[in-house]
Design a protein around this motif. Structure first.
Motif, short mmCIF file in Angstrom:
data_model
loop_
_atom_site.label_atom_id
_atom_site.label_comp_id
_atom_site.label_asym_id
_atom_site.label_seq_id
_atom_site.Cartn_x
_atom_site.Cartn_y
_atom_site.Cartn_z
N ASP A 1 0.86 -1.17 0.00
CA ASP A 1 0.00 0.00 0.00
C ASP A 1 0.90 1.23 0.00
O ASP A 1 1.46 1.60 1.03
N SER A 2 1.07 1.83 -1.16
CA SER A 2 1.98 2.98 -1.28
C SER A 2 1.49 4.18 -0.48
O SER A 2 2.29 5.01 -0.05
N THR A 3 0.18 4.27 -0.26
CA THR A 3 -0.36 5.37 0.54
C THR A 3 0.14 5.28 1.98
O THR A 3 0.46 6.29 2.60
N ARG A 4 0.24 4.07 2.48
CA ARG A 4 0.71 3.85 3.85
C ARG A 4 2.19 3.49 3.93
O ARG A 4 2.74 3.33 5.01
N SER A 5 2.80 3.28 2.77
CA SER A 5 4.20 2.82 2.70
C SER A 5 4.42 1.58 3.56
O SER A 5 5.37 1.49 4.33
N SER A 6 3.52 0.61 3.38
CA SER A 6 3.65 -0.62 4.14
C SER A 6 2.95 -1.77 3.42
O SER A 6 2.07 -1.55 2.60
N TRP A 7 3.38 -2.99 3.76
CA TRP A 7 2.70 -4.18 3.27
C TRP A 7 1.46 -4.40 4.10
O TRP A 7 1.47 -4.18 5.30
N ARG A 8 0.41 -4.83 3.44
CA ARG A 8 -0.84 -5.14 4.15
C ARG A 8 -1.25 -6.57 3.84
O ARG A 8 -1.08 -7.05 2.71
N SER A 9 -1.78 -7.22 4.85
CA SER A 9 -2.35 -8.56 4.67
C SER A 9 -3.83 -8.46 5.02
O SER A 9 -4.37 -7.37 5.15
N ALA A 10 -4.49 -9.59 5.18
CA ALA A 10 -5.93 -9.61 5.46
C ALA A 10 -6.67 -8.73 4.45
O ALA A 10 -7.47 -7.87 4.82
N LEU A 11 -6.40 -8.96 3.18
CA LEU A 11 -6.93 -8.10 2.13
C LEU A 11 -8.45 -8.12 2.03
O LEU A 11 -9.06 -7.15 1.60
N ASN A 12 -9.07 -9.21 2.44
CA ASN A 12 -10.54 -9.26 2.42
C ASN A 12 -11.15 -8.15 3.26
O ASN A 12 -12.26 -7.71 2.99
N ASP A 13 -10.41 -7.69 4.27
CA ASP A 13 -10.92 -6.66 5.17
C ASP A 13 -11.25 -5.35 4.45
O ASP A 13 -12.16 -4.64 4.84
N PHE A 14 -10.49 -5.03 3.40
CA PHE A 14 -10.65 -3.72 2.77
C PHE A 14 -10.75 -3.78 1.24
O PHE A 14 -10.64 -2.76 0.57
N SER A 15 -10.99 -4.96 0.69
CA SER A 15 -11.05 -5.08 -0.76
C SER A 15 -12.42 -5.56 -1.23
O SER A 15 -13.19 -6.12 -0.47
N VAL A 16 -12.66 -5.33 -2.51
CA VAL A 16 -13.79 -5.90 -3.22
C VAL A 16 -13.22 -6.88 -4.22
O VAL A 16 -12.22 -6.58 -4.89
N GLY A 17 -13.81 -8.05 -4.32
CA GLY A 17 -13.36 -9.07 -5.27
C GLY A 17 -14.34 -9.23 -6.41
O GLY A 17 -15.54 -9.42 -6.19
N ILE A 18 -13.80 -9.13 -7.62
CA ILE A 18 -14.62 -9.36 -8.82
C ILE A 18 -14.01 -10.55 -9.57
O ILE A 18 -12.84 -10.52 -9.94
N GLU A 19 -14.82 -11.57 -9.76
CA GLU A 19 -14.43 -12.74 -10.55
C GLU A 19 -14.92 -12.55 -11.98
O GLU A 19 -16.07 -12.17 -12.20
N LEU A 20 -14.05 -12.83 -12.92
CA LEU A 20 -14.42 -12.86 -14.34
C LEU A 20 -14.46 -14.31 -14.75
O LEU A 20 -13.53 -15.07 -14.47
N GLU A 21 -15.54 -14.72 -15.40
CA GLU A 21 -15.60 -16.10 -15.87
C GLU A 21 -14.59 -16.24 -17.00
O GLU A 21 -14.71 -15.62 -18.06
N GLY A 22 -13.56 -17.02 -16.74
CA GLY A 22 -12.51 -17.18 -17.72
C GLY A 22 -11.34 -17.95 -17.15
O GLY A 22 -11.40 -18.48 -16.05
N ASP A 23 -10.27 -18.00 -17.93
CA ASP A 23 -9.05 -18.66 -17.51
C ASP A 23 -7.84 -17.88 -18.02
O ASP A 23 -8.00 -16.83 -18.64
N ASP A 24 -6.67 -18.39 -17.78
CA ASP A 24 -5.45 -17.67 -18.13
C ASP A 24 -5.20 -17.58 -19.64
O ASP A 24 -4.48 -16.71 -20.09
N GLN A 25 -5.79 -18.49 -20.40
CA GLN A 25 -5.47 -18.56 -21.84
C GLN A 25 -6.52 -17.94 -22.76
O GLN A 25 -6.20 -17.52 -23.86
N THR A 26 -7.76 -17.92 -22.34
CA THR A 26 -8.85 -17.50 -23.22
C THR A 26 -9.11 -16.00 -23.06
O THR A 26 -9.35 -15.54 -21.95
N PRO A 27 -9.05 -15.25 -24.16
CA PRO A 27 -9.34 -13.81 -24.05
C PRO A 27 -10.72 -13.57 -23.45
O PRO A 27 -11.68 -14.30 -23.73
N PHE A 28 -10.81 -12.56 -22.63
CA PHE A 28 -12.09 -12.17 -22.05
C PHE A 28 -12.90 -11.43 -23.10
O PHE A 28 -12.36 -10.90 -24.07
#
Length: 192
Positions: free
Chosen positions: A105-132
């Motif tokens: 986190d460059s704003t805090r100049s520190s590493w952060r863990s427990a990312l679920n605490d402050f993040s939103v997760g968006i899943e895209l239906e797909g895989d590493d090889q197939t263009p979205f």
């Protein structure tokens, strides 16, 4: 449910409640994590992702499912190949999507863990090889704009991949995700 508890529900998403969520320890939302998922791996469509996020995945329906049916995971959103968006967790709540992850986190100049605490997760239906698909990028840009308007601490610089925060465990959304196109579309949409 009272009106306040529905504040983090995006009106453009179909609501599908996941039990795999809990209360955020604080209200700051300042990170967007992009993921990719396909179930079974490399196959698109069907209800397996929805079943996984709602603890209804049949471990006998596919050999791969036996290895993951016990997981209790979720994301805030899933964007299907056709651009349809499903919301599993209100964005004011904590979804269980990041796992063991770390982010500088460059704003805090520190590493952060427990990312679920402050993040939103968006899943895209797909895989590493197939263009979205273009429909997925369009829906992702719309969802991201809604999130950025809702959470002022969430800026374009605070959008990253699951691979970036868990590089030894995850590769998603993978090289098939076009970051330049996404960022260009996001910038264009935010200017207009």
């Amino acid at each position: 449910m009272n009106r306040e508890s529905l504040a983090g529900q995006w009106s453009q998403a179909r609501q599908v409640l996941s039990p795999n969520q809990d209360t955020r320890p604080h209200q700051e939302v300042s990170l967007l994590l992009l993921h990719a998922i396909s179930l079974p791996p490399g196959q698109f469509s069907g209800d397996a992702i929805e079943a996984l996020f709602t603890n209804r995945l049949d471990p006998h329906a596919h050999p791969f499912f036996a290895h993951i049916a016990h997981l209790r995971v979720s994301a805030h959103f899933l964007i299907r190949r056709d651009g349809q968006c499903l919301q599993f967790v209100d964005t004011d709540q904590r979804a269980w999507h990041a796992g063991r992850s770390y982010w500088w986190d460059s704003t805090r100049s520190s590493w952060r863990s427990a990312l679920n605490d402050f993040s939103v997760g968006i899943e895209l239906e797909g895989d590493d090889q197939t263009p979205f698909t273009k429909a997925q990028y369009t829906a992702l840009v719309e969802a991201t704009c809604w999130l950025m308007a809702r959470y002022p601490a969430l800026t374009e610089k605070r959008i990253t991949s699951h691979a970036h925060v868990a590089p030894l465990r995850k590769t998603d959304p993978g090289p098939a995700f076009d970051w330049a196109y996404f960022r260009q579309q996001l910038s264009s949409r935010r200017v207009s």
